[in-house]
Design a protein around this motif. Structure first.
Motif, PDB file in Angstrom:
ATOM      1  N   ARG A  22      -8.138   7.222  -0.891  1.00  0.00           N
ATOM      2  CA  ARG A  22      -8.885   6.851   0.305  1.00  0.00           C
ATOM      3  C   ARG A  22     -10.289   6.351  -0.018  1.00  0.00           C
ATOM      4  NH1 ARG A  22      -9.537  11.556   2.113  1.00  0.00           N
ATOM      5  NH2 ARG A  22     -11.791  11.712   2.247  1.00  0.00           N
ATOM      6  N   LYS A  23     -10.982   7.026  -0.920  1.00  0.00           N
ATOM      7  CA  LYS A  23     -12.409   6.778  -1.125  1.00  0.00           C
ATOM      8  C   LYS A  23     -12.734   5.999  -2.401  1.00  0.00           C
ATOM      9  CE  LYS A  23     -16.850   7.502  -0.474  1.00  0.00           C
ATOM     10  NZ  LYS A  23     -17.642   7.173   0.655  1.00  0.00           N
ATOM     11  N   LEU A  24     -12.026   6.263  -3.472  1.00  0.00           N
ATOM     12  CA  LEU A  24     -12.378   5.687  -4.769  1.00  0.00           C
ATOM     13  C   LEU A  24     -11.564   4.430  -5.053  1.00  0.00           C
ATOM     14  CD1 LEU A  24     -12.713   9.014  -6.801  1.00  0.00           C
ATOM     15  CD2 LEU A  24     -14.488   7.737  -5.571  1.00  0.00           C
ATOM     16  N   THR A  25     -11.769   3.454  -4.208  1.00  0.00           N
ATOM     17  CA  THR A  25     -11.067   2.187  -4.373  1.00  0.00           C
ATOM     18  C   THR A  25     -11.620   1.445  -5.589  1.00  0.00           C
ATOM     19  OG1 THR A  25     -12.644   0.986  -3.001  1.00  0.00           O
ATOM     20  CG2 THR A  25     -10.739   1.998  -1.875  1.00  0.00           C
ATOM     21  N   ASP A  26     -10.843   0.493  -6.079  1.00  0.00           N
ATOM     22  CA  ASP A  26     -11.311  -0.314  -7.212  1.00  0.00           C
ATOM     23  C   ASP A  26     -12.622  -1.017  -6.880  1.00  0.00           C
ATOM     24  OD1 ASP A  26      -9.130   0.427  -8.742  1.00  0.00           O
ATOM     25  OD2 ASP A  26      -8.011  -1.428  -8.355  1.00  0.00           O
ATOM     26  N   GLU A  27     -12.725  -1.518  -5.661  1.00  0.00           N
ATOM     27  CA  GLU A  27     -13.940  -2.231  -5.267  1.00  0.00           C
ATOM     28  C   GLU A  27     -15.156  -1.312  -5.301  1.00  0.00           C
ATOM     29  OE1 GLU A  27     -11.104  -2.202  -3.331  1.00  0.00           O
ATOM     30  OE2 GLU A  27     -10.397  -4.177  -3.976  1.00  0.00           O
TER      31      GLU A  27
END
Length: 154
Positions: A22-27
């Motif tokens: 949910r929070k630690l996206t690649d972006e």
């Protein structure tokens, strides 16, 4: 450190995976890396008892922690490293920061500091450096001497 039961460890790992999805996206992680930023907000969320309370893993149960053992810390660190090494380093530094308290603090100091860490979700670490040694622990020469008062370490 006895460690967590298998079900509790798996629940923590699953919750951490869901948080990361949910929070630690690649972006987001690339933005942190590009800005060369410490993931302070992420660690605050991971340590928030209303979200995950991850910091409680390394605090002994008698000080209101979960009493996780070395294997538990390894599993959390392994998962975090697979998600992002920078975030994993922040988490592991906090785990390592508890070691001097665990092995060198008086009972009163353990109650105070482990209690505060548990209640306030404090981030912590420890520093080890000397001018002639840098961070090479084997080359350090400074040593601590216990301060004694009436036969007791103070």
């Amino acid at each position: 450190m006895a460690g967590l039961d298998k079900e509790t460890l798996e629940m923590i790992l699953d919750t951490l995976k869901r948080y990361a999805e949910r929070k630690l996206t690649d972006e987001y992680l690339l933005e942190l890396d590009h800005k060369d930023e410490f993931p302070h907000e992420v660690l605050q969320e991971l340590y928030d008892p209303m979200q995950l309370g991850l910091h409680l893993l390394f605090i002994p149960e008698e000080y209101d922690g979960l009493g996780g053992g070395a294997y538990d810390i390894y599993r959390i660190s392994e998962l975090m490293a697979a998600i992002d090494l920078g975030v994993a380093t922040g988490v592991l530094a906090t785990f390592l920061g508890s070691d001097p308290i665990r092995v060198g603090a008086t009972e009163k100091q353990k109650q105070e500091w482990f209690g505060r860490i548990a209640e306030e979700s404090l981030l912590m670490a420890y520093g080890a450096t000397e001018p002639q040694a840098g961070s090479d622990l084997a080359a350090m020469t400074t040593k601590a001497e216990p301060l004694m008062e009436n036969g007791q370490v103070t």
